[in-house]
Design a protein around this motif. Structure first.
Motif, PDB file in Angstrom:
ATOM      1  N   GLU A  41       0.847  -1.204   0.000  1.00  0.00           N
ATOM      2  CA  GLU A  41       0.000   0.000   0.000  1.00  0.00           C
ATOM      3  C   GLU A  41       0.879   1.249   0.000  1.00  0.00           C
ATOM      4  OE1 GLU A  41      -4.094  -1.618   2.132  1.00  0.00           O
ATOM      5  OE2 GLU A  41      -2.550  -0.749   3.407  1.00  0.00           O
ATOM      6  N   ALA A  42       1.933   1.233   0.811  1.00  0.00           N
ATOM      7  CA  ALA A  42       2.799   2.420   0.918  1.00  0.00           C
ATOM      8  C   ALA A  42       3.589   2.633  -0.372  1.00  0.00           C
ATOM      9  CB  ALA A  42       3.740   2.254   2.102  1.00  0.00           C
ATOM     10  N   ARG A  43       4.198   1.554  -0.881  1.00  0.00           N
ATOM     11  CA  ARG A  43       5.066   1.703  -2.065  1.00  0.00           C
ATOM     12  C   ARG A  43       4.291   2.031  -3.326  1.00  0.00           C
ATOM     13  NH1 ARG A  43       8.072  -3.666  -2.157  1.00  0.00           N
ATOM     14  NH2 ARG A  43       8.812  -2.946  -4.168  1.00  0.00           N
ATOM     15  N   SER A  44       2.993   1.714  -3.317  1.00  0.00           N
ATOM     16  CA  SER A  44       2.192   2.022  -4.512  1.00  0.00           C
ATOM     17  C   SER A  44       1.836   3.507  -4.555  1.00  0.00           C
ATOM     18  CB  SER A  44       0.912   1.185  -4.511  1.00  0.00           C
ATOM     19  OG  SER A  44       0.094   1.572  -3.415  1.00  0.00           O
ATOM     20  N   GLY A  45       2.282   4.258  -3.558  1.00  0.00           N
ATOM     21  CA  GLY A  45       1.940   5.674  -3.515  1.00  0.00           C
ATOM     22  C   GLY A  45       0.634   5.880  -2.764  1.00  0.00           C
ATOM     23  N   GLY A  46       0.257   4.867  -1.977  1.00  0.00           N
ATOM     24  CA  GLY A  46      -0.941   4.999  -1.147  1.00  0.00           C
ATOM     25  C   GLY A  46      -2.198   4.504  -1.837  1.00  0.00           C
ATOM     26  N   ILE A  47      -2.158   3.275  -2.325  1.00  0.00           N
ATOM     27  CA  ILE A  47      -3.391   2.660  -2.833  1.00  0.00           C
ATOM     28  C   ILE A  47      -3.845   1.661  -1.756  1.00  0.00           C
ATOM     29  CG2 ILE A  47      -4.479   1.257  -4.645  1.00  0.00           C
ATOM     30  CD1 ILE A  47      -2.384   2.329  -6.611  1.00  0.00           C
ATOM     31  N   PRO A  48      -4.826   2.039  -0.915  1.00  0.00           N
ATOM     32  CA  PRO A  48      -5.228   1.129   0.142  1.00  0.00           C
ATOM     33  C   PRO A  48      -6.071  -0.004  -0.435  1.00  0.00           C
ATOM     34  CG  PRO A  48      -6.547   3.138   0.216  1.00  0.00           C
ATOM     35  CD  PRO A  48      -5.623   3.275  -0.945  1.00  0.00           C
ATOM     36  N   PHE A  49      -5.825  -1.234   0.030  1.00  0.00           N
ATOM     37  CA  PHE A  49      -6.671  -2.339  -0.454  1.00  0.00           C
ATOM     38  C   PHE A  49      -7.062  -3.308   0.662  1.00  0.00           C
ATOM     39  CE2 PHE A  49      -2.221  -3.572  -1.313  1.00  0.00           C
ATOM     40  CZ  PHE A  49      -2.139  -4.783  -0.635  1.00  0.00           C
ATOM     41  N   PHE A  50      -6.460  -3.168   1.854  1.00  0.00           N
ATOM     42  CA  PHE A  50      -6.737  -4.121   2.930  1.00  0.00           C
ATOM     43  C   PHE A  50      -7.532  -3.455   4.043  1.00  0.00           C
ATOM     44  CE2 PHE A  50      -4.981  -5.927   7.063  1.00  0.00           C
ATOM     45  CZ  PHE A  50      -5.841  -7.019   7.074  1.00  0.00           C
ATOM     46  N   THR A  51      -8.584  -4.122   4.508  1.00  0.00           N
ATOM     47  CA  THR A  51      -9.372  -3.672   5.655  1.00  0.00           C
ATOM     48  C   THR A  51      -9.272  -4.741   6.732  1.00  0.00           C
ATOM     49  OG1 THR A  51     -10.888  -2.553   4.166  1.00  0.00           O
ATOM     50  CG2 THR A  51     -11.669  -2.909   6.417  1.00  0.00           C
ATOM     51  N   ASN A  52      -8.780  -4.323   7.899  1.00  0.00           N
ATOM     52  CA  ASN A  52      -8.519  -5.258   9.001  1.00  0.00           C
ATOM     53  C   ASN A  52      -9.814  -5.530   9.790  1.00  0.00           C
ATOM     54  OD1 ASN A  52      -5.549  -5.917  10.540  1.00  0.00           O
ATOM     55  ND2 ASN A  52      -7.427  -6.268  11.670  1.00  0.00           N
ATOM     56  N   ALA A  53     -10.790  -6.121   9.118  1.00  0.00           N
ATOM     57  CA  ALA A  53     -12.105  -6.307   9.739  1.00  0.00           C
ATOM     58  C   ALA A  53     -12.191  -7.575  10.588  1.00  0.00           C
ATOM     59  CB  ALA A  53     -13.180  -6.349   8.649  1.00  0.00           C
ATOM     60  N   ALA A  72     -20.650 -21.343   3.204  1.00  0.00           N
ATOM     61  CA  ALA A  72     -20.969 -19.947   2.878  1.00  0.00           C
ATOM     62  C   ALA A  72     -19.842 -19.022   3.327  1.00  0.00           C
ATOM     63  CB  ALA A  72     -22.260 -19.529   3.574  1.00  0.00           C
ATOM     64  N   TYR A  73     -19.587 -17.986   2.541  1.00  0.00           N
ATOM     65  CA  TYR A  73     -18.663 -16.929   2.962  1.00  0.00           C
ATOM     66  C   TYR A  73     -19.395 -15.607   2.778  1.00  0.00           C
ATOM     67  CZ  TYR A  73     -17.956 -16.679  -2.045  1.00  0.00           C
ATOM     68  OH  TYR A  73     -18.181 -16.582  -3.391  1.00  0.00           O
ATOM     69  N   ILE A  74     -19.163 -14.715   3.752  1.00  0.00           N
ATOM     70  CA  ILE A  74     -19.930 -13.468   3.786  1.00  0.00           C
ATOM     71  C   ILE A  74     -18.962 -12.313   4.009  1.00  0.00           C
ATOM     72  CG2 ILE A  74     -21.729 -12.200   5.053  1.00  0.00           C
ATOM     73  CD1 ILE A  74     -22.788 -15.093   5.839  1.00  0.00           C
ATOM     74  N   LEU A  75     -19.088 -11.322   3.183  1.00  0.00           N
ATOM     75  CA  LEU A  75     -18.269 -10.113   3.323  1.00  0.00           C
ATOM     76  C   LEU A  75     -19.114  -9.039   3.979  1.00  0.00           C
ATOM     77  CD1 LEU A  75     -15.294  -9.903   2.005  1.00  0.00           C
ATOM     78  CD2 LEU A  75     -16.673 -11.770   1.161  1.00  0.00           C
ATOM     79  N   PRO A  76     -18.569  -8.315   4.945  1.00  0.00           N
ATOM     80  CA  PRO A  76     -19.349  -7.253   5.603  1.00  0.00           C
ATOM     81  C   PRO A  76     -19.625  -6.111   4.625  1.00  0.00           C
ATOM     82  CG  PRO A  76     -17.053  -7.115   6.247  1.00  0.00           C
ATOM     83  CD  PRO A  76     -17.173  -8.359   5.416  1.00  0.00           C
ATOM     84  N   PRO A  77     -20.410  -5.120   5.011  1.00  0.00           N
ATOM     85  CA  PRO A  77     -20.695  -4.020   4.090  1.00  0.00           C
ATOM     86  C   PRO A  77     -19.409  -3.345   3.601  1.00  0.00           C
ATOM     87  CG  PRO A  77     -22.148  -3.930   5.987  1.00  0.00           C
ATOM     88  CD  PRO A  77     -21.131  -4.988   6.284  1.00  0.00           C
ATOM     89  N   GLU A  89     -26.428  -1.220  12.769  1.00  0.00           N
ATOM     90  CA  GLU A  89     -26.489  -2.489  13.532  1.00  0.00           C
ATOM     91  C   GLU A  89     -25.343  -3.433  13.206  1.00  0.00           C
ATOM     92  OE1 GLU A  89     -30.249  -4.616  13.807  1.00  0.00           O
ATOM     93  OE2 GLU A  89     -31.251  -2.722  13.298  1.00  0.00           O
ATOM     94  N   LEU A  90     -24.693  -3.191  12.081  1.00  0.00           N
ATOM     95  CA  LEU A  90     -23.661  -4.143  11.636  1.00  0.00           C
ATOM     96  C   LEU A  90     -22.244  -3.654  11.913  1.00  0.00           C
ATOM     97  CD1 LEU A  90     -25.164  -5.195   8.172  1.00  0.00           C
ATOM     98  CD2 LEU A  90     -25.516  -6.247  10.415  1.00  0.00           C
ATOM     99  N   GLU A  91     -22.145  -2.591  12.687  1.00  0.00           N
ATOM    100  CA  GLU A  91     -20.841  -2.016  13.028  1.00  0.00           C
ATOM    101  C   GLU A  91     -19.922  -3.118  13.566  1.00  0.00           C
ATOM    102  OE1 GLU A  91     -19.087   0.738  11.995  1.00  0.00           O
ATOM    103  OE2 GLU A  91     -21.170   1.457  12.020  1.00  0.00           O
TER     104      GLU A  91
END
Ligand SMILES: Cc1cc2nc3c(=O)[nH]c(=O)nc-3n(C[C@H](O)[C@H](O)[C@H](O)COP(=O)(O)OP(=O)(O)OC[C@H]3O[C@@H](n4cnc5c(N)ncnc54)[C@H](O)[C@@H]3O)c2cc1C
Length: 389
Positions: free
Chosen positions: A79-91, A254-259, A240-242
């Motif tokens: 993410e840093a070396r790409s010039g700041g392209i965020p792609f990961f969410t630590n959910a 089943a696999y489920i991705l949050p909002p 409610e899904l926080e």
């Protein structure tokens, strides 16, 4: 004459290109952009046209777990070396067990070996931590808190390519039609009418590899069409899904991705379940037809029913839609990363439905193979060899 042409601009191909271009000049990444309009598109598609892919260390197979771990450890640097392209969410990730299934036990054992941040939860613990989930009293959970969650596959590819470009790689937006060995290397014919020449080619075209005939060795991939169902999440339901993690359900698969926010500015929550009735996609026409379709109506109905039972707040969602994708299974359950023609044409193919999370490390291995570097990796090279070799 280039050094290496990487064919396939997806999760694995872009990672190979990034790793290879760190080690050498003359690397080309060949593959089309995501189509602007699926219906009028006449070329290939891909398995990464989305904003959410689960990522985590825990997995019953140590090879998947360790490659995920090594990949996840590199996400922040990418993410840093790409010039700041965020792609990961630590959910985080929550696996929900099923009576009679040892899936969570095996995942936990492997996760502990690798130092994953995991906690075992009973039904009361699951309800207390995630009050929006309705689970039965005999439910059992495995929670991975840190360094797990989801990635945007589109953004991850953008990040890989941004770094590869900085390192001198050339990106060619075209499709490969044929790959041939020549007297002093390989040549790749493209749909646009060009012929690219290099010392080596590496094929990373995912579910389209066999249908496009790009590997000189038949990979015998099993390619299935998958339907996913997405619910639009408005602010009242969102409240409610926080804190919702990514979810896996051992009983159903089943696999489920949050909002997650999508390019239209809205948030969607996604569910997928691999079923034995999934479309078996063999030809290019099968594949392109599937990607242009709205998937299985039976899946839409069943997945929505399953999801609203597990997350009752979603009964208030009014806007549901489907999307289609394809998964490529190998005979070994791991990607094939091997030469099809020694020293000339290699492949890195076979995400087996979970290739996104580990893609950076599969890419590292493929780059080592092609660059002739040391195979200094916990997954032995023999486990990734092509069939019948
Ligand atoms: C519905 C669904 C949900 C998933 N969920 C998860 C998940 O939660 N977590 C996870 O880890 N994995 C998940 N996966 C799997 C993951 O998306 C794949 O394993 C991953 O995309 C495989 O990467 P790849 O590079 O092999 O293929 P792709 O990402 O499909 O890339 C292949 C590339 O090759 C290109 N290409 C194809 N033909 C040609 C050609 N002739 N010439 C040039 N280029 C070509 C395509 O355009 C594409 O860019 C999911 C898959 C699906 C379908």
């Amino acid at each position: 004459m280039h050094r290496v042409i990487v064919i396939g601009r997806g999760l694995i191909g872009s990672a190979v290109c990034r790793h290879l271009s760190e080690q050498m000049d003359g690397v080309v990444l060949l593959g089309p952009e995501e189509p602007a309009d699926r219906q009028t598109h006449t070329g290939v598609f891909a398995s990464h046209y989305d904003e959410g892919r689960m990522t985590r260390i825990v997995d019953p197979d140590p090879a998947w777990a360790v490659t995920a771990k090594r990949s996840i450890e590199r996400y922040a640097d990418l993410e840093a070396r790409s010039g700041g392209i965020p792609f990961f969410t630590n959910a985080g990730y929550l696996g929900i067990g099923a009576p009679g299934s040892d899936y969570l036990d095996r995942s936990e054992a492997v996760g502990r070996e690798l130092g994953a941040d995991i906690t075992r939860l009973d039904a009361a613990g699951i309800r207390q931590r995630f009050p929006f989930l309705k689970v039965p009293d005999d439910a059992d959970g495995l929670h991975e808190g840190n360094r797990a969650g989801h990635i945007s596959p589109r953004a991850m590819i953008r990040a890989q390519i941004a770094i590869a470009r900085q390192q001198g790689a050339e990106i060619v937006a075209d499709e490969a039609r044929a790959v041939r060995v020549t007297a002093n290397g390989v040549e790749v014919e493209t749909a646009g009418g060009a012929t690219l020449r290099a010392e080596q080619a590496l094929v990373a075209t995912g579910a389209f590899t066999d249908a496009c005939g790009l590997s000189p060795v038949d990979l015998d991939l099993r390619v299935f069409g998958r339907t996913v169902v997405l619910a639009r999440i408005e602010d009242d339901v969102m409240a409610e899904l926080e804190g919702m993690p990514t979810l896996g359900h051992a009983g159903t698969g089943a696999y489920i991705l949050p909002p997650i926010r999508y390019p239209d500015g809205r948030r969607y929550l996604k569910i997928g379940i691999g079923t034995t009735a999934d479309a078996d996609l063999r030809s290019l026409a099968d594949l392109t037809g599937w990607f242009k379709s709205s998937g299985s109506e039976a899946n839409r109905r069943d997945f929505q029913a399953f999801l609203t039972a597990l997350v009752p707040a979603l009964q208030r969602c009014r806007d549901w839609h489907t999307d289609t994708c394809a998964v490529a299974w190998t005979g070994t359950g791991l990607p094939y990363i091997d030469y099809a023609v020694d020293g000339r044409i290699a492949v890195a193919v076979g995400g087996n439905g979970k290739g996104a999370k580990s893609s950076d490390d599969w890419g590292w291995l493929a780059a080592q193979l092609v660059a002739g570097g040391d195979w200094d990796h916990p997954v032995p090279r023999d486990r990734l060899r092509l069939p019948r070799r």
